[in-house]
Design a protein around this motif. Sequence first.
Motif, PDB file in Angstrom:
ATOM      1  N   TYR A 126     -27.804-145.329 -48.456  1.00 42.82           N
ATOM      2  CA  TYR A 126     -27.331-144.951 -46.817  1.00 42.82           C
ATOM      3  C   TYR A 126     -28.299-145.268 -45.872  1.00 42.82           C
ATOM      4  O   TYR A 126     -27.900-145.500 -44.776  1.00 42.82           O
ATOM      5  N   GLU A 127     -29.777-145.448 -46.306  1.00 40.79           N
ATOM      6  CA  GLU A 127     -30.649-145.629 -45.117  1.00 40.79           C
ATOM      7  C   GLU A 127     -30.286-147.216 -44.709  1.00 40.79           C
ATOM      8  O   GLU A 127     -30.737-147.497 -43.655  1.00 40.79           O
ATOM      9  N   GLU A 128     -29.831-148.006 -45.647  1.00 35.88           N
ATOM     10  CA  GLU A 128     -29.559-149.373 -45.026  1.00 35.88           C
ATOM     11  C   GLU A 128     -28.112-149.608 -44.886  1.00 35.88           C
ATOM     12  O   GLU A 128     -27.778-150.657 -44.613  1.00 35.88           O
ATOM     13  N   PHE A 129     -27.311-148.722 -44.951  1.00 38.68           N
ATOM     14  CA  PHE A 129     -26.038-148.851 -44.538  1.00 38.68           C
ATOM     15  C   PHE A 129     -25.379-149.952 -45.313  1.00 38.68           C
ATOM     16  O   PHE A 129     -24.669-150.880 -44.835  1.00 38.68           O
ATOM     17  N   SER A 130     -25.513-149.808 -46.904  1.00 39.83           N
ATOM     18  CA  SER A 130     -25.326-150.993 -47.777  1.00 39.83           C
ATOM     19  C   SER A 130     -25.013-150.475 -48.958  1.00 39.83           C
ATOM     20  O   SER A 130     -24.975-149.135 -49.357  1.00 39.83           O
ATOM     21  N   SER A 131     -24.126-151.209 -49.812  1.00 39.61           N
ATOM     22  CA  SER A 131     -24.034-150.989 -51.236  1.00 39.61           C
ATOM     23  C   SER A 131     -24.098-152.058 -52.187  1.00 39.61           C
ATOM     24  O   SER A 131     -23.830-153.270 -51.554  1.00 39.61           O
ATOM     25  N   SER A 132     -24.543-151.936 -53.328  1.00 40.15           N
ATOM     26  CA  SER A 132     -24.704-153.058 -54.207  1.00 40.15           C
ATOM     27  C   SER A 132     -23.757-152.965 -55.128  1.00 40.15           C
ATOM     28  O   SER A 132     -23.757-153.918 -56.149  1.00 40.15           O
ATOM     29  N   ALA A 133     -22.567-152.361 -54.978  1.00 39.48           N
ATOM     30  CA  ALA A 133     -21.203-152.342 -55.938  1.00 39.48           C
ATOM     31  C   ALA A 133     -20.710-153.655 -55.877  1.00 39.48           C
ATOM     32  O   ALA A 133     -20.685-154.350 -54.856  1.00 39.48           O
ATOM     33  N   LYS A 134     -20.049-153.843 -57.084  1.00 35.18           N
ATOM     34  CA  LYS A 134     -19.345-155.088 -57.102  1.00 35.18           C
ATOM     35  C   LYS A 134     -17.865-155.048 -57.525  1.00 35.18           C
ATOM     36  O   LYS A 134     -17.596-154.103 -58.243  1.00 35.18           O
ATOM     37  N   ILE A 135     -17.119-155.760 -56.653  1.00 30.91           N
ATOM     38  CA  ILE A 135     -15.588-155.265 -56.922  1.00 30.91           C
ATOM     39  C   ILE A 135     -15.160-155.547 -58.289  1.00 30.91           C
ATOM     40  O   ILE A 135     -14.307-154.809 -58.667  1.00 30.91           O
ATOM     41  N   PRO A 136     -15.456-156.566 -58.894  1.00 33.70           N
ATOM     42  CA  PRO A 136     -14.991-156.869 -60.320  1.00 33.70           C
ATOM     43  C   PRO A 136     -15.464-155.785 -61.244  1.00 33.70           C
ATOM     44  O   PRO A 136     -14.660-155.271 -62.130  1.00 33.70           O
TER      45      PRO A 136
ATOM     46  N   SER B 151     -19.016-133.344 -62.934  1.00 30.85           N
ATOM     47  CA  SER B 151     -18.567-131.849 -62.910  1.00 30.85           C
ATOM     48  C   SER B 151     -18.865-131.581 -61.404  1.00 30.85           C
ATOM     49  O   SER B 151     -18.233-130.436 -60.943  1.00 30.85           O
ATOM     50  N   TYR B 152     -19.510-132.470 -60.632  1.00 31.15           N
ATOM     51  CA  TYR B 152     -19.674-132.325 -59.200  1.00 31.15           C
ATOM     52  C   TYR B 152     -18.588-132.445 -58.552  1.00 31.15           C
ATOM     53  O   TYR B 152     -17.808-133.555 -58.534  1.00 31.15           O
ATOM     54  N   THR B 153     -18.202-131.389 -57.594  1.00 28.19           N
ATOM     55  CA  THR B 153     -16.883-131.692 -56.848  1.00 28.19           C
ATOM     56  C   THR B 153     -17.057-132.806 -56.022  1.00 28.19           C
ATOM     57  O   THR B 153     -17.856-133.077 -55.148  1.00 28.19           O
ATOM     58  N   GLY B 154     -15.894-133.511 -56.068  1.00 29.03           N
ATOM     59  CA  GLY B 154     -15.795-134.933 -55.378  1.00 29.03           C
ATOM     60  C   GLY B 154     -15.952-136.011 -56.102  1.00 29.03           C
ATOM     61  O   GLY B 154     -15.923-137.238 -55.595  1.00 29.03           O
ATOM     62  N   GLN B 155     -16.442-136.094 -57.290  1.00 24.27           N
ATOM     63  CA  GLN B 155     -16.642-137.256 -58.167  1.00 24.27           C
ATOM     64  C   GLN B 155     -15.438-137.286 -59.141  1.00 24.27           C
ATOM     65  O   GLN B 155     -15.176-136.523 -59.814  1.00 24.27           O
ATOM     66  N   TYR B 156     -14.866-138.732 -59.100  1.00 23.07           N
ATOM     67  CA  TYR B 156     -13.712-138.846 -59.852  1.00 23.07           C
ATOM     68  C   TYR B 156     -14.108-139.992 -60.854  1.00 23.07           C
ATOM     69  O   TYR B 156     -13.464-141.155 -60.691  1.00 23.07           O
ATOM     70  N   GLY B 157     -14.522-139.641 -62.012  1.00 17.55           N
ATOM     71  CA  GLY B 157     -14.753-140.802 -63.110  1.00 17.55           C
ATOM     72  C   GLY B 157     -15.775-141.679 -62.897  1.00 17.55           C
ATOM     73  O   GLY B 157     -16.802-141.437 -62.066  1.00 17.55           O
ATOM     74  N   TYR B 158     -15.783-142.706 -63.808  1.00 18.48           N
ATOM     75  CA  TYR B 158     -17.086-143.756 -63.810  1.00 18.48           C
ATOM     76  C   TYR B 158     -16.935-144.508 -62.614  1.00 18.48           C
ATOM     77  O   TYR B 158     -17.905-144.808 -62.020  1.00 18.48           O
ATOM     78  N   THR B 159     -15.760-144.628 -61.928  1.00 20.15           N
ATOM     79  CA  THR B 159     -15.880-145.710 -60.822  1.00 20.15           C
ATOM     80  C   THR B 159     -16.632-144.911 -59.782  1.00 20.15           C
ATOM     81  O   THR B 159     -17.434-145.475 -58.733  1.00 20.15           O
ATOM     82  N   SER B 160     -16.326-143.705 -59.665  1.00 19.67           N
ATOM     83  CA  SER B 160     -16.983-142.932 -58.569  1.00 19.67           C
ATOM     84  C   SER B 160     -18.477-142.907 -58.461  1.00 19.67           C
ATOM     85  O   SER B 160     -19.351-142.864 -57.629  1.00 19.67           O
ATOM     86  N   VAL B 161     -18.903-142.517 -59.875  1.00 19.85           N
ATOM     87  CA  VAL B 161     -20.361-142.415 -60.133  1.00 19.85           C
ATOM     88  C   VAL B 161     -20.992-143.620 -59.846  1.00 19.85           C
ATOM     89  O   VAL B 161     -21.986-143.772 -59.399  1.00 19.85           O
ATOM     90  N   TYR B 162     -20.454-144.748 -60.425  1.00 20.42           N
ATOM     91  CA  TYR B 162     -20.775-146.253 -60.029  1.00 20.42           C
ATOM     92  C   TYR B 162     -20.961-146.469 -58.688  1.00 20.42           C
ATOM     93  O   TYR B 162     -21.953-146.716 -58.178  1.00 20.42           O
ATOM     94  N   LEU B 163     -19.963-146.047 -57.809  1.00 21.03           N
ATOM     95  CA  LEU B 163     -20.133-146.339 -56.388  1.00 21.03           C
ATOM     96  C   LEU B 163     -21.215-145.379 -55.345  1.00 21.03           C
ATOM     97  O   LEU B 163     -22.097-145.827 -54.685  1.00 21.03           O
ATOM     98  N   PHE B 164     -21.172-144.197 -55.947  1.00 23.35           N
ATOM     99  CA  PHE B 164     -22.287-143.119 -55.680  1.00 23.35           C
ATOM    100  C   PHE B 164     -23.582-143.928 -55.747  1.00 23.35           C
ATOM    101  O   PHE B 164     -24.573-143.593 -54.905  1.00 23.35           O
ATOM    102  N   LEU B 165     -24.088-144.143 -56.965  1.00 25.20           N
ATOM    103  CA  LEU B 165     -25.302-144.769 -57.439  1.00 25.20           C
ATOM    104  C   LEU B 165     -25.640-145.811 -56.948  1.00 25.20           C
ATOM    105  O   LEU B 165     -26.554-146.473 -56.820  1.00 25.20           O
ATOM    106  N   SER B 166     -24.620-146.783 -56.380  1.00 22.56           N
ATOM    107  CA  SER B 166     -24.850-148.101 -56.006  1.00 22.56           C
ATOM    108  C   SER B 166     -25.018-148.216 -54.330  1.00 22.56           C
ATOM    109  O   SER B 166     -25.597-149.195 -53.750  1.00 22.56           O
ATOM    110  N   VAL B 167     -24.862-147.081 -53.683  1.00 22.41           N
ATOM    111  CA  VAL B 167     -24.909-147.018 -52.138  1.00 22.41           C
ATOM    112  C   VAL B 167     -26.428-146.619 -51.626  1.00 22.41           C
ATOM    113  O   VAL B 167     -27.085-145.950 -52.493  1.00 22.41           O
TER     114      VAL B 167
END
Length: 293
Positions: A109-119, A91-107
């Motif tokens: 910012y302090e380390e400038f990195s993400s644990s998200a996996k492409i598969p 419901s938060y503006t700017g989030q588009y489905g499960y993929t977006s939430v996964y990317l948001f929760l995987s990032v």
Amino acid sequence: CALPIFYILTQVCTDRRRNWDHRGESASVEVECSIRELRSTYWERIKLEMPEIVSFLLENCRDRIYAQANEILDQELGDKWDGETYEKNRSYTGQYGYTSVYLFLSVNYEEFSSSAKIPIILKLAKLDLQNGTTIPELVFSCCHNFPIKEALQKLIELGKRNESEEKVMKSVFEFQDHGDYNCLITLFFMATEYRNATNEYPSGLMLREIEESFFFLIELAKSNNLDLDKLLNQTAKGGQTSFDQASTYSETISRFLLGEKVKVKVNSVNNLFITPFFRVRLKPDRKSTRLNS
């Protein structure tokens, strides 16, 4: 009643595909287009004649998609994920489905990195597409919190299964979020958040990934005859532009944007009354030395 209808619909499409098999791989696009049109025709008739059944089927489809996405996210994110998290972020503006939430929760910012996996991104993207999320929304989300060329490439390939590359890229570049950011401007979002969190300018692998993704998208815009000048001069509601962001974070992209082949406006000002500024000194001989920041 609903199951026989969709069984018949599936069988008709399957039979249509089998009848075309002898034509080989070169006919695959034509076959899929024919099948999609057939499904669409039958689906429209079903919606008009049996709206209650359609409502029932859609609800069951959403439940099935949620169950699959929930299993994936629970396994990948652990305590970071729960159903309430999804509803809140959806419901938060700017989030588009499960993929977006996964990317948001995987990032991170302090380390400038993400644990998200492409598969995992691709698995969730396929579920999101069934659930109504669009390819432009998925690509934007990826630019926002996972600006990796390989991921963008694979998401665009998903879109090309149903439409031509030209149509896919046109929709990707025309998409803007609630703040009027396009995919090129939002590529720098992680860099901005890193700077906000650490008060330092980003460098290293992730910055190179951002630069690679930027030029990848630029090449796609060129190859599909899109108006590059218009895309690069898009201005967000806060006054941000591609050049404004690049001048802060990437000497490589800044030099490209100042090149003779691109007509980019350099006199922008954002909502904090800040104009583009460089951390590099552009000398007449086009060599540069970094300034202390």
